[in-house]
Motif scaffolding. Structure first.
Motif, PDB file in Angstrom:
ATOM      1  N   UNK A  70       0.847  -1.199   0.000  1.00 55.37           N
ATOM      2  CA  UNK A  70       0.000   0.000   0.000  1.00 55.37           C
ATOM      3  C   UNK A  70       0.878   1.243   0.000  1.00 55.37           C
ATOM      4  N   UNK A  71       1.886   1.274   0.859  1.00 49.33           N
ATOM      5  CA  UNK A  71       2.771   2.429   0.917  1.00 49.33           C
ATOM      6  C   UNK A  71       3.568   2.630  -0.354  1.00 49.33           C
ATOM      7  N   UNK A  72       4.121   1.556  -0.908  1.00 48.54           N
ATOM      8  CA  UNK A  72       4.902   1.664  -2.137  1.00 48.54           C
ATOM      9  C   UNK A  72       4.064   2.140  -3.311  1.00 48.54           C
ATOM     10  N   UNK A  73       2.896   1.565  -3.464  1.00 49.08           N
ATOM     11  CA  UNK A  73       2.055   1.945  -4.599  1.00 49.08           C
ATOM     12  C   UNK A  73       1.504   3.347  -4.408  1.00 49.08           C
ATOM     13  N   UNK A  74       1.191   3.733  -3.174  1.00 41.99           N
ATOM     14  CA  UNK A  74       0.764   5.119  -2.919  1.00 41.99           C
ATOM     15  C   UNK A  74       1.869   6.089  -3.296  1.00 41.99           C
ATOM     16  N   UNK A  75       3.103   5.740  -2.986  1.00 47.26           N
ATOM     17  CA  UNK A  75       4.230   6.579  -3.355  1.00 47.26           C
ATOM     18  C   UNK A  75       4.369   6.658  -4.874  1.00 47.26           C
ATOM     19  N   UNK A  76       4.241   5.525  -5.554  1.00 48.88           N
ATOM     20  CA  UNK A  76       4.376   5.507  -7.008  1.00 48.88           C
ATOM     21  C   UNK A  76       3.246   6.264  -7.698  1.00 48.88           C
ATOM     22  N   UNK A  77       2.048   6.207  -7.143  1.00 45.97           N
ATOM     23  CA  UNK A  77       0.925   6.937  -7.728  1.00 45.97           C
ATOM     24  C   UNK A  77       1.182   8.436  -7.662  1.00 45.97           C
ATOM     25  N   UNK A  78       1.765   8.897  -6.581  1.00 50.71           N
ATOM     26  CA  UNK A  78       1.992  10.329  -6.391  1.00 50.71           C
ATOM     27  C   UNK A  78       3.281  10.821  -7.045  1.00 50.71           C
ATOM     28  N   UNK A  79       4.121   9.923  -7.516  1.00 54.04           N
ATOM     29  CA  UNK A  79       5.411  10.285  -8.097  1.00 54.04           C
ATOM     30  C   UNK A  79       5.306  11.256  -9.274  1.00 54.04           C
ATOM     31  N   UNK A  80       4.384  11.084 -10.220  1.00 52.53           N
ATOM     32  CA  UNK A  80       4.295  12.061 -11.315  1.00 52.53           C
ATOM     33  C   UNK A  80       3.971  13.476 -10.833  1.00 52.53           C
ATOM     34  N   UNK A  81       3.173  13.593  -9.794  1.00 56.02           N
ATOM     35  CA  UNK A  81       2.857  14.917  -9.243  1.00 56.02           C
ATOM     36  C   UNK A  81       4.116  15.541  -8.642  1.00 56.02           C
ATOM     37  N   UNK A  82       4.873  14.736  -7.925  1.00 54.64           N
ATOM     38  CA  UNK A  82       6.105  15.248  -7.327  1.00 54.64           C
ATOM     39  C   UNK A  82       7.107  15.673  -8.378  1.00 54.64           C
ATOM     40  N   UNK A  83       7.231  14.902  -9.450  1.00 56.36           N
ATOM     41  CA  UNK A  83       8.212  15.214 -10.475  1.00 56.36           C
ATOM     42  C   UNK A  83       7.791  16.378 -11.366  1.00 56.36           C
ATOM     43  N   UNK A  84       6.538  16.769 -11.308  1.00 56.91           N
ATOM     44  CA  UNK A  84       6.070  17.886 -12.132  1.00 56.91           C
ATOM     45  C   UNK A  84       6.419  19.235 -11.521  1.00 56.91           C
ATOM     46  N   UNK A  85       6.950  19.241 -10.330  1.00 53.24           N
ATOM     47  CA  UNK A  85       7.335  20.478  -9.658  1.00 53.24           C
ATOM     48  C   UNK A  85       8.746  20.321  -9.109  1.00 53.24           C
TER      49      UNK A  85
END
Length: 121
Positions: A70-85
């Motif tokens: 759950x934690x890993x996939x939650x992190x991966x889901x949010x990764x594109x948002x983090x990399x966009x800034x």
């Protein structure tokens, strides 16, 4: 891998990100976005801990693995948002704490299941 309840894990990862957003949005609205670097990391841990705990209870025999996923996939889901800034230390810390929150949620379930099994013997 066949013992993993992937549907629940994916749902948990999505809900974990929703929980983190629900925790930080009121603070961002009240104090402004300047404080998010201080609020997002602990909110990431707490939000994923709660959802990871809930998902891990669905599979107590593999609770820590489910919490971790759950934690890993939650992190991966949010990764594109983090990399966009611009990526800051708070982003890295939030990502790490999402994974740790999921593991902690699964660990709590595993410990409770072990304690319950020990008392029933």
């Amino acid at each position: 891998m066949k013992d993993i309840r992937w549907g629940w894990v994916l749902l948990g990862a999505l809900l974990a990100n929703v929980a983190v957003t629900a925790l930080i949005t009121p603070i961002a609205l009240l104090d402004g976005p300047e404080r998010l670097g201080y609020v997002a990391p602990p909110s990431s841990f707490v939000g994923v801990l709660i959802v990871g705990y809930w998902i891990a209870r669905k599979a107590p025999q593999r609770a820590v693995v489910h919490g971790l996923l759950v934690g890993l996939i939650a992190m991966l889901i949010y990764l594109p948002v983090e990399l966009s800034q611009e990526v800051t230390f708070a982003h890295y810390l939030s990502s790490a704490l999402k994974v740790l929150g999921g593991v902690a949620g699964g660990f709590v379930v595993a410990r409770r299941a072990a304690a319950k099994a020990a008392t029933t013997i």
